[in-house]
Structure formats: C-alpha cells, structure tokens
Design a protein around this motif. Structure first.
Motif, PDB file in Angstrom:
ATOM      1  N   TYR A  92      25.323  39.395 -66.030  1.00  0.00           N
ATOM      2  CA  TYR A  92      24.039  38.777 -65.721  1.00  0.00           C
ATOM      3  C   TYR A  92      24.170  37.270 -65.822  1.00  0.00           C
ATOM      4  N   LEU A  93      23.200  36.578 -65.272  1.00  0.00           N
ATOM      5  CA  LEU A  93      23.264  35.131 -65.098  1.00  0.00           C
ATOM      6  C   LEU A  93      22.490  34.424 -66.203  1.00  0.00           C
ATOM      7  N   GLY A  94      23.145  33.501 -66.913  1.00  0.00           N
ATOM      8  CA  GLY A  94      22.455  32.652 -67.870  1.00  0.00           C
ATOM      9  C   GLY A  94      22.413  33.221 -69.264  1.00  0.00           C
ATOM     10  N   SER A  95      22.691  32.414 -70.250  1.00  0.00           N
ATOM     11  CA  SER A  95      22.654  32.849 -71.638  1.00  0.00           C
ATOM     12  C   SER A  95      21.229  32.796 -72.178  1.00  0.00           C
ATOM     13  N   GLY A  96      20.994  33.540 -73.260  1.00  0.00           N
ATOM     14  CA  GLY A  96      19.687  33.525 -73.894  1.00  0.00           C
ATOM     15  C   GLY A  96      18.726  34.515 -73.282  1.00  0.00           C
ATOM     16  N   PRO A  97      17.455  34.485 -73.710  1.00  0.00           N
ATOM     17  CA  PRO A  97      16.457  35.423 -73.184  1.00  0.00           C
ATOM     18  C   PRO A  97      16.067  35.106 -71.757  1.00  0.00           C
ATOM     19  N   ALA A  98      15.448  36.063 -71.081  1.00  0.00           N
ATOM     20  CA  ALA A  98      15.050  35.898 -69.683  1.00  0.00           C
ATOM     21  C   ALA A  98      14.034  34.767 -69.539  1.00  0.00           C
ATOM     22  N   ARG A  99      14.237  33.964 -68.493  1.00  0.00           N
ATOM     23  CA  ARG A  99      13.322  32.847 -68.215  1.00  0.00           C
ATOM     24  C   ARG A  99      13.558  32.404 -66.775  1.00  0.00           C
ATOM     25  N   LYS A 101      14.254  29.397 -63.904  1.00  0.00           N
ATOM     26  CA  LYS A 101      14.949  28.113 -63.823  1.00  0.00           C
ATOM     27  C   LYS A 101      15.128  27.731 -62.364  1.00  0.00           C
ATOM     28  N   ASP A 102      15.100  26.410 -62.087  1.00  0.00           N
ATOM     29  CA  ASP A 102      15.321  25.936 -60.720  1.00  0.00           C
ATOM     30  C   ASP A 102      16.716  26.315 -60.249  1.00  0.00           C
ATOM     31  N   ILE A 103      16.808  26.733 -58.981  1.00  0.00           N
ATOM     32  CA  ILE A 103      18.098  27.089 -58.399  1.00  0.00           C
ATOM     33  C   ILE A 103      18.850  25.843 -57.957  1.00  0.00           C
ATOM     34  N   GLU A 111      14.796  31.048 -59.983  1.00  0.00           N
ATOM     35  CA  GLU A 111      15.312  32.383 -60.215  1.00  0.00           C
ATOM     36  C   GLU A 111      15.184  32.708 -61.691  1.00  0.00           C
ATOM     37  N   GLU A 112      15.123  34.004 -61.980  1.00  0.00           N
ATOM     38  CA  GLU A 112      15.052  34.439 -63.362  1.00  0.00           C
ATOM     39  C   GLU A 112      16.465  34.590 -63.896  1.00  0.00           C
ATOM     40  N   ILE A 113      16.746  33.940 -65.013  1.00  0.00           N
ATOM     41  CA  ILE A 113      18.052  34.033 -65.635  1.00  0.00           C
ATOM     42  C   ILE A 113      17.891  34.554 -67.059  1.00  0.00           C
ATOM     43  N   GLY A 114      19.013  34.868 -67.717  1.00  0.00           N
ATOM     44  CA  GLY A 114      18.975  35.377 -69.084  1.00  0.00           C
ATOM     45  C   GLY A 114      18.825  36.889 -69.116  1.00  0.00           C
ATOM     46  N   TRP A 115      18.774  37.421 -70.306  1.00  0.00           N
ATOM     47  CA  TRP A 115      18.787  38.868 -70.508  1.00  0.00           C
ATOM     48  C   TRP A 115      17.399  39.412 -70.831  1.00  0.00           C
ATOM     49  N   MET A 217      14.174  39.176 -58.558  1.00  0.00           N
ATOM     50  CA  MET A 217      13.967  38.281 -57.428  1.00  0.00           C
ATOM     51  C   MET A 217      13.986  36.830 -57.872  1.00  0.00           C
ATOM     52  N   SER A 218      14.210  35.970 -56.901  1.00  0.00           N
ATOM     53  CA  SER A 218      13.983  34.544 -57.056  1.00  0.00           C
ATOM     54  C   SER A 218      12.754  34.179 -56.241  1.00  0.00           C
ATOM     55  N   ILE A 219      12.139  33.055 -56.555  1.00  0.00           N
ATOM     56  CA  ILE A 219      10.881  32.677 -55.913  1.00  0.00           C
ATOM     57  C   ILE A 219      11.032  31.304 -55.290  1.00  0.00           C
ATOM     58  N   GLY A 220      10.598  31.173 -54.025  1.00  0.00           N
ATOM     59  CA  GLY A 220      10.697  29.921 -53.295  1.00  0.00           C
ATOM     60  C   GLY A 220       9.599  28.940 -53.679  1.00  0.00           C
TER      61      GLY A 220
END
Length: 511
Positions: A92-99, A101-103, A111-115, A217-220
């Motif tokens: 998965y992409l990005g360390s830490g909890p889900a949040r 972040k700008d792509i 996009e949503e990164i983290g776990w 998903m990611s959001i535009g």
C-alpha cells in the motif's frame, strides 16, 4: 499484493482516478519468517511439492475485488511437511494511517494514502476443507520516498547550456525557497499474511485462499473536498485490479500443470468496449462467454507470467462506507431546521433525528412556496448533504406518499483565505450551489442518479444512504463556511394514496 501506487486509471475529463489493487499468489517462506511475523520474509523453494492445479476467480463486488484461489498440491516425496510456513503480501502507498494527500501540482488531484484495516477483509485460509489461522506482519518499506524538485522549480533548475541540471541555479533557488523547493514521493509499504500448512508424504492437499481487496479512489480538482461523498462519482471513472501469479513458482518445478482463471464480468459495464480496445484484461489471453471471461492452459510457467490487470467500471455507484459517513455527520445540536409549513404529527425535528422511519410532511407557506431552511448556530463547513427523499419507513409508506421531484439549493456561504499575510473573507451571498437535473440540463446527461436519488429497494440504513439524494455543497472543491442553507422544492411526485410531501432525514456531512 495490493499496490495502491503504480497502477491507476484516469478519466481525464474530470480527473477521477481509482487507485489500483495488486494482489499476489502466496509462496512458501522460511519458518522463522512466519514465527517472527517478519515484514521481510525469505522465500523458500519446495521442489518436492508440485502445483498440479491452480484455479482462480475474480469477482468485482462494490468497491472490492473478491479473489478465490484453489491450489491442488502434490507432495511426491517421502518427506512430510509439518507447519510449512506460507505467506502472501499486501502493498500500500504511504506510511501511517489513511489520509488524503495531493498527487501532484499539475492536476491538483488527491489520493488516499496510508493504511486502513478494511483495505483487505474476509481473509480465509482453508486446507483440505478445514480453516486454518493466519497472522499479519508489521509494516516494512519496500520502496522508500524519493526526493524530487517541485513542478515550478524543476524547469528553472534544468536549464543550462548542456541541457542538464544546473547546480548553480539549484543553489541560488535553495537560498530563496529552502526545503519547500522539494517534494517527496510516497513510500510503498508491505504487510505479510502468514499461515502454516501440513502436507503429509506422498499425498495431495487442497489449499484455498479467499480475500477481498478494496479498490480505493483518487479525487480530481472539482471533487477534491468531497472525499466522503465522492464515492457516488467513482463508478463513472474506473477501477484497476492487478494480480501477480509469479510467487507460486516456488512450488515444484515452477509450473502449474493445469491452470485456469475466471473473471465474472456481470457487474462490469465497459466489458465490450474495453475488450475491443484490448484494455479490459491484460496479462492473459482470455475469452468471453455469458459475461464471464476464461483462460485455461497446461504447464503454465508461473515465473514467466505477466501481471494480470483488469480495468473496469461498476454498473452502479458502490456502497458508501456507512460508519465513516455517519461519524462525519454534523450533530443536530449545531443547527436548527425550519420548514415552510408542517403538521405537528410530523415535525421538522424528524429531519435530524437519525431515524429514517420518521418523516416530516412539508406544506406550502402563504406564498405557496415549499422549502427547508437550515440555520447554523455558528459558521460551519459543510461538505454536502444526503437527503432521504420520501417517507422511508418501509416500501408501502414510500410508495403511498409524495416525494420531491426537483429542487434547488441556496446557501449563505463564505471562505477565509490569506493574502499577503492578512486574513481575507470572501462572501457568497445566496449562492446557488445546486440545481436538480430538471433545471440544469447538462447534469441530466452526466450525473442524473447522483443528484436526483433513486427509489430504494430496501429500507435499511445502507440502502437508504446509497439511494439518497446527494447535494454536494463544495463548489469547485472549496471548503466554505455556511451560515444558512435553504432547500427549495420546485416539483413533487404524487404518492399512490396520499399527496403528503415527505422527507425523512437530512444528513449534513462535515469534511
């Protein structure tokens, strides 16, 4: 393994992306790796155990891809394998909890990164029809974050007489911008799921693995503030799922003597189009029959296999994660609701009691106008509203009573920004932020269901939320404070028995 970094499908017109899921065949690993729940296990080749048959099915279900894998393993040796460690990875992409972040600095997408623990669910290991337990490792970074120039800085640094990066220019820019001239890519992290297998000597074993992986998903730019409400739009974008067959090459001679795959495309809306473009399925030369796709072969070389990739749309918007949405509801103590006219038996307070089996009956005022007014006790950022149209107690009350056919929304809103170190307030007096598709024709072409809502099939919370009328208040992705919101009803649909216009619940969603 689920990889939310590398593979994305872009719907360029609205910059909507669906982060991909990549999942892999598991493989035998060193026993100490499983015992310690190592985040970096050592794969072990087991030549004595041949993979006689591998059967895999993929089924899109809502925002998840259901995966079922059945292995027929044959221990051809006199050696019995006791507690043979077995594992499969999730990336998965990005360390830490889900949040969020700008792509990048170009598309302004997020996009949503983290776990999040529900990225993968319903994990089951079965050996010879008996469930076996599993454990999950901690995180490990497999691709570290990479330092890069920001978009605006890159071209300035690049230009010199040789067309390469100029250290002199870089140093001069660093003196001005310091570390803000750099951006960092997201690291890729991995977790391993471990179990143990018992395979007696000179015997066969059937190993089954089931799991479900979310395609996030990611959001535009124009949806970027609507993270919780954006689920209504991702079915018009795309989803991508990727599966890696290569780890199973650690069994036997690295081949599956018989190999078959089935993709259930009954819930994929773009199967024909993507097949013509050779984009729906990549990695295997599958054929279609009755909305299902098949591939079957002998002596399949697992180590040489290509990633199996599926790009698809859903036939309807996926389920909203109900717990996250309800946890972001603005409490009714923070606002009051008034209506143009109501009956004491069906008061306006029923609109905010979090009980969809109660309703408010709306009556016109002296000017023959029907409206709902929401006044906040203090300026409040509202991401959007979900309106339970009609009397949603059950199917009969819904059919028997009138409901909203069309409406528009006015809001007294303002934003607060910073200009030259000073706080600046920008007011939008009586901003028309929403019109039903009957009033704004282009929305009828592109987004009719999302704005008008749909008739619920069932009347549980999840179904009502999925079919509610969606009112997105963040125009162009701006998080604006609201003082007052007015919903003006312009047309109604009569009930089978009564003309009472009913609205059962309004959920106000905070970012």
């Amino acid at each position: 393994m689920m990889n939310r970094l590398i593979f994305k499908v872009a719907l360029c017109n609205i910059l909507l992306l669906a982060a991909s899921s990549t999942f892999a065949n598991g493989d035998p690993v060193a026993s100490y790796s499983a015992i310690t729940l190592s985040p970096t296990p050592v794969a072990v080749h087991i030549p004595e155990v041949q993979l006689e048959d591998e059967y895999v099915t993929f089924t899109p279900r809502d925002r998840y891809m259901d995966v079922y894998v059945r292995y027929l393993l044959h221990n051809k040796s006199d050696r019995a394998f006791k507690k043979l460690a077995y594992g499969f990875p999730i990336d998965y992409l990005g360390s830490g909890p889900a949040r969020w972040k700008d792509i990048d600095e170009i598309s302004e997408s997020q996009e949503e990164i983290g776990w999040r623990d529900n990225y993968i669910r319903e994990v089951t290991f079965t050996l010879n029809e008996c469930q076996i337990s599993w454990q999950c490792s901690r995180d490990s970074i497999i691709v570290p974050a990479e330092k890069q120039y920001s978009f605006l800085i890159e071209d300035k640094v690049r230009h010199d007489s040789a067309g390469t990066y100029s250290k002199r220019v870089e140093d001069s820019l660093y003196a001005i911008h310091k570390e803000s001239m750099y951006i960092y890519t997201n690291p890729v992290l991995r977790r391993w799921y471990y179990s143990y297998l018992d395979i007696p000597a000179q015997s066969y074993a059937v190993l089954e693995v089931r799991y479900s992986v979310e395609c996030n998903m990611s959001i535009g730019l124009y949806r970027r503030s609507s993270h919780l409400l954006g689920y209504r739009f991702d079915y018009m974008g795309g989803m991508r799922f990727q599966y890696d067959f290569t780890p199973a090459a650690y069994w036997g001679n690295g081949h599956a003597n018989h190999f078959s795959v089935m993709l259930d495309a009954s819930k994929i809306t773009n199967a024909d189009h993507f097949n013509r473009q050779k984009k729906l399925i990549q990695g295997l030369p599958m054929y279609e029959k009755d909305k299902r796709w098949y591939y079957e072969t002998q002596r399949f070389n697992l180590a040489a296999s290509k990633p199996f990739i599926v790009d698809y749309y859903l036939t309807r918007p996926p389920h909203q994660p109900l717990d996250r949405l309800l946890n972001h509801c603005i409490p009714s103590t923070e606002y009051t609701i008034e209506v143009s006219g109501a009956e004491s038996k069906y008061p306006a307070t029923n609109l905010s009691d979090l009980n969809p089996s109660t309703t408010t009956v709306l009556r016109p005022n002296s000017n023959d106008s029907i409206f709902i007014t929401i006044r906040f006790h203090k300026p409040t950022i509202v991401e959007g509203m979900l309106l339970f149209n009609g009397y949603t107690k059950n199917a009969d009350t819904y059919r028997n009573n009138a409901c909203i056919d069309s409406l528009f929304v006015l809001a007294n809103r303002f934003t607060i920004g910073n200009w030259n170190g000073k706080e600046v307030r920008n007011d939008y007096e009586d901003d028309i932020i929403f019109g039903s598709y009957e009033h704004i024709k282009f929305k009828r072409v592109f987004y009719p269901e999302q704005y008008s809502g749909r008739t619920p099939t069932f009347f549980d919370w999840q179904s009502l939320v999925d079919n509610a009328m969606l009112l997105n208040l963040n125009k162009y992705g701006q998080e604006a404070y609201c003082n007052e919101i007015r919903i003006i009803i312009t047309a109604t649909t009569k009930g089978l028995k009564y003309d009472d216009l009913c609205v059962s619940e309004i959920l106000l969603i905070a970012p």
